[in-house]
Scaffold this active site. Structure first.
Site, mmCIF file in Angstrom:
data_model
loop_
_atom_site.group_PDB
_atom_site.id
_atom_site.type_symbol
_atom_site.label_atom_id
_atom_site.label_comp_id
_atom_site.label_asym_id
_atom_site.label_seq_id
_atom_site.Cartn_x
_atom_site.Cartn_y
_atom_site.Cartn_z
ATOM 1 N N ASP A 199 -7.670 1.497 7.696
ATOM 2 C CA ASP A 199 -6.295 1.986 7.539
ATOM 3 C C ASP A 199 -6.153 3.363 8.191
ATOM 4 O OD1 ASP A 199 -3.669 2.253 6.809
ATOM 5 O OD2 ASP A 199 -4.109 2.833 4.739
ATOM 6 N N GLU B 2 0.838 -1.202 0.000
ATOM 7 C CA GLU B 2 0.000 0.000 0.000
ATOM 8 C C GLU B 2 0.868 1.245 0.000
ATOM 9 O OE1 GLU B 2 -2.197 3.470 1.643
ATOM 10 O OE2 GLU B 2 -0.481 2.462 2.520
#
Lengths: 269, 269
Positions: free
Chosen positions: B163, B135
């Protein structure tokens, strides 16, 4: 030897500090590790892991060099030999820039004196600001002050140190006689307007300590509500942590306490 | 190029992050400096000082290496081809250990699935947990998920990413139709007991983004009241910042939202 950094949990922030060896004993290297790393090491030990660390340590002593206390005073108009001392220390650990430990204390006490001068106030007794050197690494400035003024210490009426930051002041810690404490409480009522009127159970400081102990001098320390130990001795001890208004309030608190002690007819005892 | 660290003022804490160059343009070295140092540089510039910096920069790219998304699922009992995806990302910046960004998100979503399994709950639709790789440095995991499941994306009923840390959960941000939002609000009332019943104006995430945009999938993100940006991308992103109870609450919030969407007779649209 590894120690958990002295201070509240920060952001992986180790706190530097002094190490003293005893003559004739092994000189074991020592370092501080952050709260986070200390906790990690503890977890590893707790689960039986053999811990091996690689430390890169740069700390070292350089040869002694000349330094000096910085002193300024307003001589008393009636009792110039009776002295009220205020101050902080001008040295700092070099991981940060020392704004909180103890630049702020130097500025607040220096400013207290400057305010009296600006207002043309010359109190009955002498007011002396001292910015001590070498507080962090041997207290040589505080010791030298005591030694140089040894015969005058009995005429030191009070000593006030600011070495706990210049966050919002709450008052002063005080160590001295019950009578002097009662008088300090009376004076502190003048600071109720900025909520700095508390007189805490103990007062002192590393720099005034040698003189205070030598001659049993009434001792004050400026107290506040800030998170001093989160910042001190770390790279985060920088000027952005300082609020000018709180420095002004701190200077005002020191100025009021100092001026009244220096001006009032009876000596603080 | 120097940028002021992206985040609230810390303790002289710079925040690392990604840098992308455009092909054919000069590749200028770039670094983040802490809030304190950025302020100091600004003060120097403001007073006309010529600023010279010495930077020691260690950041560099290593050759690509194989990596993978981690995927687990409970196949739906009636509509196995309709999927609710939940997850976080398993990579992290190596200045810290990635507990908040995004270890906590991985654990909370994984745990949501584990709870269903432990409770022998097999909802109507498939629930899939995906721990995306890469990511922080290219979103290759999120892009690969989209590409691998391209024909199945129209049957993705919802995607939920965590997140933003696993501090005390407050609910979910949501992006989707008004009808789906109203349904999300209804489901969130089940989380009022832990005060996680807020449905905020936008939802999404770097990893679910490629799929969500490809197929216009209803998108949720777990929201909380923590100071995520103080910690993320810094050496302070370590496991001591994680409160197990808040991870449990976060997992509960994800589990409830996910289970109801996967179980309810009508599809979320």
């Amino acid at each position: 030897m590894l120690v958990r950094a002295v201070g509240p949990p920060g952001l992986r922030t180790p706190h530097t500090g002094a190490l003293t060896y005893v003559d004739g004993q092994p000189q074991i290297p020592a370092a501080a590790v952050s709260t986070e790393d200390a906790a990690r090491l503890q977890r590893m030990v707790d689960r039986g892991t053999t811990v091996r660390l690689k430390l890169m340590m740069e700390a070292h002593f350089l040869p002694d060099a000349d330094s000096a206390n910085v002193v300024g005073e307003i001589r008393g108009r009636e009792l110039p030999d009776e002295v009220v001392v205020i101050g902080g220390h001008i040295d700092s650990w070099d991981v940060g820039t020392g704004s909180t430990d103890d630049g702020g204390g130097c500025v607040a006490t220096w400013e207290a004196l400057r305010l009296m001068k600006k207002l043309n106030l010359r109190p009955r007794r002498t007011v002396r600001v001292v910015l001590w050197t070498n507080e962090e690494n041997g207290t040589r400035g505080g010791n030298a002050y005591r030694d140089r003024h040894l015969t005058e210490l009995p005429n030191h009426v009070a000593m006030i140190e600011s070495d706990g930051g210049v966050f919002t002041p709450t008052g002063f810690g005080f160590s001295g006689s019950d009578a002097a404490r009662a008088k300090a409480r009376d004076i502190a009522t003048l600071l109720a307007g900025i909520h700095a009127d508390t007189i805490g159970p103990t007062g002192g400081g590393a720099d005034i300590g040698p003189s205070v102990q030598q001659a049993n001098i009434p001792a004050f320390e400026l107290e506040n509500n800030g998170n001093y130990f989160l910042i001190h001795h770390t790279p985060a001890d920088t000027v952005d942590k300082i609020e000018p208004l709180e420095v002004s309030r701190s200077a005002a608190a020191v100025a009021v306490m100092t001026y009244v002690i220096a001006e009032m007819p009876e000596r603080l005892r």
